[in-house]
Scaffold this motif. Structure first.
Motif, mmCIF file in Angstrom:
data_model
loop_
_atom_site.group_PDB
_atom_site.id
_atom_site.type_symbol
_atom_site.label_atom_id
_atom_site.label_comp_id
_atom_site.label_asym_id
_atom_site.label_seq_id
_atom_site.Cartn_x
_atom_site.Cartn_y
_atom_site.Cartn_z
ATOM 1 N N GLU A 52 0.824 -1.209 0.000
ATOM 2 C CA GLU A 52 0.000 0.000 0.000
ATOM 3 C C GLU A 52 0.862 1.264 0.000
ATOM 4 O OE1 GLU A 52 -0.193 -1.667 4.284
ATOM 5 O OE2 GLU A 52 -0.143 -2.417 2.215
ATOM 6 N N MET A 53 2.031 1.202 0.654
ATOM 7 C CA MET A 53 2.939 2.343 0.649
ATOM 8 C C MET A 53 3.667 2.462 -0.693
ATOM 9 S SD MET A 53 2.379 3.802 3.447
ATOM 10 C CE MET A 53 3.701 5.006 3.396
ATOM 11 N N GLN A 54 3.914 1.320 -1.326
ATOM 12 C CA GLN A 54 4.480 1.358 -2.681
ATOM 13 C C GLN A 54 3.566 2.143 -3.618
ATOM 14 O OE1 GLN A 54 5.130 -2.612 -4.132
ATOM 15 N NE2 GLN A 54 6.425 -3.226 -2.416
ATOM 16 N N ILE A 55 2.273 1.814 -3.528
ATOM 17 C CA ILE A 55 1.302 2.451 -4.421
ATOM 18 C C ILE A 55 1.179 3.938 -4.106
ATOM 19 C CG2 ILE A 55 -1.113 2.473 -5.136
ATOM 20 C CD1 ILE A 55 -1.104 -0.584 -4.487
ATOM 21 N N GLU A 56 1.194 4.277 -2.819
ATOM 22 C CA GLU A 56 1.100 5.690 -2.457
ATOM 23 C C GLU A 56 2.298 6.467 -2.987
ATOM 24 O OE1 GLU A 56 0.329 8.634 1.374
ATOM 25 O OE2 GLU A 56 0.174 6.452 1.611
ATOM 26 N N SER A 72 -3.315 6.859 -9.768
ATOM 27 C CA SER A 72 -3.334 5.862 -8.699
ATOM 28 C C SER A 72 -3.665 4.481 -9.261
ATOM 29 C CB SER A 72 -4.347 6.257 -7.625
ATOM 30 O OG SER A 72 -5.627 6.483 -8.195
ATOM 31 N N GLY A 73 -4.540 4.435 -10.263
ATOM 32 C CA GLY A 73 -4.862 3.164 -10.898
ATOM 33 C C GLY A 73 -3.665 2.557 -11.591
ATOM 34 N N ALA A 74 -2.879 3.395 -12.271
ATOM 35 C CA ALA A 74 -1.648 2.911 -12.904
ATOM 36 C C ALA A 74 -0.669 2.423 -11.843
ATOM 37 C CB ALA A 74 -1.024 4.021 -13.744
ATOM 38 N N ALA A 75 -0.589 3.141 -10.708
ATOM 39 C CA ALA A 75 0.314 2.739 -9.627
ATOM 40 C C ALA A 75 -0.065 1.366 -9.074
ATOM 41 C CB ALA A 75 0.297 3.792 -8.524
ATOM 42 N N VAL A 76 -1.369 1.102 -8.948
ATOM 43 C CA VAL A 76 -1.825 -0.210 -8.489
ATOM 44 C C VAL A 76 -1.315 -1.300 -9.426
ATOM 45 C CG1 VAL A 76 -3.870 -1.678 -8.201
ATOM 46 C CG2 VAL A 76 -3.862 0.639 -7.263
ATOM 47 N N HIS A 77 -1.453 -1.082 -10.718
ATOM 48 C CA HIS A 77 -1.011 -2.098 -11.690
ATOM 49 C C HIS A 77 0.511 -2.270 -11.675
ATOM 50 C CE1 HIS A 77 -4.763 -3.245 -13.264
ATOM 51 N NE2 HIS A 77 -4.913 -2.351 -14.218
ATOM 52 N N ILE A 78 1.245 -1.174 -11.550
ATOM 53 C CA ILE A 78 2.715 -1.273 -11.515
ATOM 54 C C ILE A 78 3.153 -2.063 -10.286
ATOM 55 C CG2 ILE A 78 4.863 0.037 -11.292
ATOM 56 C CD1 ILE A 78 3.402 2.340 -12.808
ATOM 57 N N ALA A 79 2.543 -1.756 -9.135
ATOM 58 C CA ALA A 79 2.903 -2.460 -7.902
ATOM 59 C C ALA A 79 2.542 -3.946 -7.980
ATOM 60 C CB ALA A 79 2.215 -1.809 -6.706
ATOM 61 N N ASN A 80 1.393 -4.257 -8.563
ATOM 62 C CA ASN A 80 1.008 -5.666 -8.700
ATOM 63 C C ASN A 80 1.897 -6.391 -9.707
ATOM 64 O OD1 ASN A 80 -0.967 -6.021 -6.777
ATOM 65 N ND2 ASN A 80 -2.676 -5.556 -8.144
ATOM 66 N N THR A 81 2.325 -5.681 -10.742
ATOM 67 C CA THR A 81 3.275 -6.278 -11.689
ATOM 68 C C THR A 81 4.580 -6.596 -10.988
ATOM 69 O OG1 THR A 81 2.281 -5.056 -13.534
ATOM 70 C CG2 THR A 81 4.502 -5.917 -13.868
ATOM 71 N N LEU A 82 5.059 -5.664 -10.141
ATOM 72 C CA LEU A 82 6.263 -5.913 -9.353
ATOM 73 C C LEU A 82 6.049 -7.116 -8.431
ATOM 74 C CD1 LEU A 82 9.067 -5.181 -8.232
ATOM 75 C CD2 LEU A 82 7.931 -3.541 -6.712
ATOM 76 N N GLY A 90 -5.014 -0.186 -0.338
ATOM 77 C CA GLY A 90 -4.947 -1.314 0.577
ATOM 78 C C GLY A 90 -5.741 -2.527 0.156
ATOM 79 N N ILE A 91 -6.982 -2.325 -0.282
ATOM 80 C CA ILE A 91 -7.867 -3.457 -0.582
ATOM 81 C C ILE A 91 -7.872 -3.813 -2.065
ATOM 82 C CG2 ILE A 91 -10.286 -4.215 -0.559
ATOM 83 C CD1 ILE A 91 -10.588 -2.628 2.058
ATOM 84 N N LEU A 92 -7.960 -2.800 -2.924
ATOM 85 C CA LEU A 92 -8.061 -3.045 -4.363
ATOM 86 C C LEU A 92 -6.920 -3.884 -4.927
ATOM 87 C CD1 LEU A 92 -9.459 -2.511 -7.114
ATOM 88 C CD2 LEU A 92 -8.091 -0.411 -7.263
ATOM 89 N N PRO A 93 -5.654 -3.611 -4.592
ATOM 90 C CA PRO A 93 -4.571 -4.425 -5.169
ATOM 91 C C PRO A 93 -4.727 -5.909 -4.867
ATOM 92 C CG PRO A 93 -3.698 -2.464 -4.089
ATOM 93 C CD PRO A 93 -5.141 -2.546 -3.716
ATOM 94 N N GLY A 94 -5.152 -6.224 -3.635
ATOM 95 C CA GLY A 94 -5.376 -7.628 -3.279
ATOM 96 C C GLY A 94 -6.537 -8.227 -4.036
ATOM 97 N N LEU A 95 -7.591 -7.441 -4.241
ATOM 98 C CA LEU A 95 -8.740 -7.909 -5.024
ATOM 99 C C LEU A 95 -8.303 -8.266 -6.443
ATOM 100 C CD1 LEU A 95 -11.815 -8.238 -5.580
ATOM 101 C CD2 LEU A 95 -11.868 -5.786 -6.078
ATOM 102 N N ILE A 96 -7.467 -7.433 -7.039
ATOM 103 C CA ILE A 96 -7.009 -7.690 -8.413
ATOM 104 C C ILE A 96 -6.096 -8.912 -8.460
ATOM 105 C CG2 ILE A 96 -5.588 -6.762 -10.292
ATOM 106 C CD1 ILE A 96 -6.737 -3.985 -9.603
ATOM 107 N N ARG A 97 -5.198 -9.042 -7.479
ATOM 108 C CA ARG A 97 -4.310 -10.214 -7.468
ATOM 109 C C ARG A 97 -5.121 -11.502 -7.292
ATOM 110 N NH1 ARG A 97 -1.376 -6.868 -4.059
ATOM 111 N NH2 ARG A 97 -1.830 -8.162 -2.224
ATOM 112 N N LYS A 98 -6.093 -11.466 -6.395
ATOM 113 C CA LYS A 98 -6.927 -12.654 -6.156
ATOM 114 C C LYS A 98 -7.726 -13.008 -7.405
ATOM 115 C CE LYS A 98 -10.102 -14.456 -2.611
ATOM 116 N NZ LYS A 98 -9.122 -15.318 -1.927
#
Length: 554
Positions: free
Chosen positions: A11-15, A146-156, A535-543
């Motif tokens: 979550e701090m990565q995305i922020e 922020s949406g792009a940041a979520v995807h970049i962090a999940n890609t990492l 906090g929640i959305l990145p986990g939802l996308i990974r799941k």
């Protein structure tokens, strides 16, 4: 960059990523659209996965783009050598910052804006959000850096946890979304290349474009399994100009335009009635006459166009409805003008002349046929109009074509010409009568229910993302017949807005929106809600990613 990110929880990565991206001016139509892609590319080059596999991170230039837009692609290959692939996609351009007024210098500074809004008493909701510390402000904070940041962090994340991937990931970041979707349209070539050369099977695309409350105190987080389409129905209105001293004998196109706008703008009767969906009515985006200077002659021509959302209807159904409305408006105008003239004659005791205020309403296709039947060389007129208006925006070029054709009318008849101008966005959604779509929707619904139980969030899964999005260009539901109905009334679409229908059909990738959550997109109070979005959305996308691969193992 990677070392800094890896030391932080996700979550701090995305922020941090969001703050860095907001700091970059990437207003649509500026060189910043290319520069922000370069920034992300430089950062992602430091990821261990791409240091080992540099060929899996690349950019492409948007073809024939005057400002140097680029698309970024980042591939994460499953160790199981699968061809099944899920796309993560986001845009990085933003709207302008004029709405920030005296705060324009802080428009790209999340920290400065948060400090300002903590003391801002003009809006209690905004001030309370700033004081809570749970919201990030800034142009692009919610739409949609922020949406792009979520995807970049999940890609990492997945690049560091390859054992969790039973299929491949492809991240696409692009610009051009806030205007005519140049980035994603150009990316279709690369997607088709990957599909053919690498034999990739694209299961679904996940877009993180922003979601927002749909009403006051709305507690829900929304997931959308499709996207609305868009038409830009346009009206060229040719009247009969006169001196203002003889106004009753003329036909003022502005008056006709006002009558048409009155019947179409925000008219909920024109919306498709789809239960449970957020369906928006057409909106007037442009209305003006073509006079360039002051004179005491009334205008001869007026132009209007409307944003018209498309959900299930066909372009031909829209044409039929709007033509009928224009006919009703014109008939009412005729009766009104005749009545005023008769009152004038009666009061002024002047001789009555035979005057007619008949106004014909035709579609572009009907008007072209009418001119061709009279021997008018429409191809030459269109070609000449395009040459004379090179460099103008595509809507003005469309009006220039119709105006030139109107001038070639041997009868010079007062007329309303209805046509479509750029842009056109196809609509698409997961269909209940297609097995593949049913599997995708069922998987998404089950994952969302699990995350709701784990987090206490209240979710709703809807069909149509209520705003415009790049997902429109990944799949198309219109039939060939319906497309021709559109193109017949779309002046020179191949030159002005060449939507690659065949490329979209060849890909046919469902696009689902699992977006960041915030408020006031496109406003100076734009802000993203960090607890959910980071906090929640990145986990939802990974799941969702993991579960989709599981149900498509074979």
């Amino acid at each position: 960059m990677n070392q800094q990110l890896r030391q932080l929880p996700i979550e701090m990565q995305i922020e941090k990523l969001t703050i860095d991206l907001v700091n970059i001016n990437s207003i649509n139509g500026t060189a910043g659209e290319g520069e922000i892609i370069d920034f992300v590319y430089d950062q992602m080059q430091t990821f261990p996965y791409y240091q080992k596999n540099p060929s899996l991170l690349w950019t492409t230039r948007v073809k024939n783009d005057p400002i140097g837009r680029k698309n970024l692609f980042a591939f994460v290959q499953s160790p199981k050598k699968q061809k099944k692939t899920i796309i993560y996609h986001s845009h990085l351009d933003t709207v302008d910052i004029e709405d920030y007024g005296n705060l324009k210098e802080y428009a790209f500074s999340a920290k400065q804006l948060e400090a300002f809004f903590k003391t801002y008493e003009g809006n209690a909701d905004v001030q309370n959000d700033a004081l809570s510390g749970d919201w990030m402000f800034g142009r692009g904070a919610v739409d949609m850096k922020s949406g792009a940041a979520v995807h970049i962090a999940n890609t990492l994340y997945f690049s560091n946890h390859l054992e969790e991937l039973e299929g491949n990931l492809l991240l696409i970041l692009n610009g051009g979304e806030e205007s005519e979707h140049d980035g994603i349209i150009d990316a279709l070539d690369e997607l088709n290349r990957l599909k053919i050369e690498e034999k990739l099977d694209f299961l679904m695309a996940i877009n993180t474009d922003f979601t927002t409350p749909l009403y006051g105190n709305d507690p829900h987080r929304y997931i959308y399994t499709g996207v609305a389409g868009k038409l830009l129905p346009s009206f060229h209105i040719y009247g009969r100009e006169v001196h203002v001293g003889d106004t009753l004998s003329g036909i003022d196109p502005n008056y006709i335009a006002a009558k048409i706008t009155e019947r179409i703008h925000n008219n909920f009767e024109l919306t498709e009635q789809i239960e449970g969906e957020t369906i928006l009515p057409p909106t007037c985006l442009y209305q003006r006459d073509t006079k360039e200077t002051y004179t005491v002659q009334t205008a001869s021509t007026s132009h209007i166009y409307f944003n018209y959302f498309l959900y299930k209807e066909t372009p031909n159904q829209v044409i039929d409805k709007l033509k009928a409305i224009a006919q009703q408006a014109s008939l009412e105008a005729e009766k009104y003008l005749q009545k005023q003239y008769e009152r004038y004659v009666e009061f002024s005791k002047v001789p009555k002349h035979h005057l007619a205020w008949n106004i014909e309403v035709v579609t572009y296709h009907e008007f072209i046929s009418y001119l061709n039947e009279r021997g008018v060389n429409t191809d030459f007129i269109i070609k000449e109009a395009l040459e004379k208006n090179v460099g103008k925006e595509s809507r003005q070029q469309s009006f220039a074509i119709v105006n030139a054709l109107q001038k070639a009318d041997p009868e010079h008849r007062p007329r309303v010409i209805l046509f479509f101008a750029p842009p056109f966005l196809p609509h698409n959604y997961l269909k209940d009568n297609k097995e593949q779509d049913r599997i995708l929707k069922q998987t998404i619904t089950e994952v969302v229910a699990e995350v709701a139980n784990e987090t206490g969030e209240q979710f709703k899964v809807k069909r149509f993302f209520p705003y415009l999005a790049d997902g429109s260009f990944l799949s198309i539901h219109a039939t060939e017949k319906e497309l021709y109905e559109l193109l017949d009334n779309f002046p020179e679409w191949e030159a002005l807005y060449p939507v690659p229908f065949e490329k979209i059909k060849a890909l046919n990738i469902p696009s689902v929106t699992m977006g960041v959550y915030g408020k006031d997109g496109h406003k100076w109070t734009e802000r993203v809600y960090k607890p959910y979005s980071f906090g929640i959305l990145p986990g939802l996308i990974r799941k969702t990613t993991r579960e989709l691969f599981k149900v498509h193992r074979h």
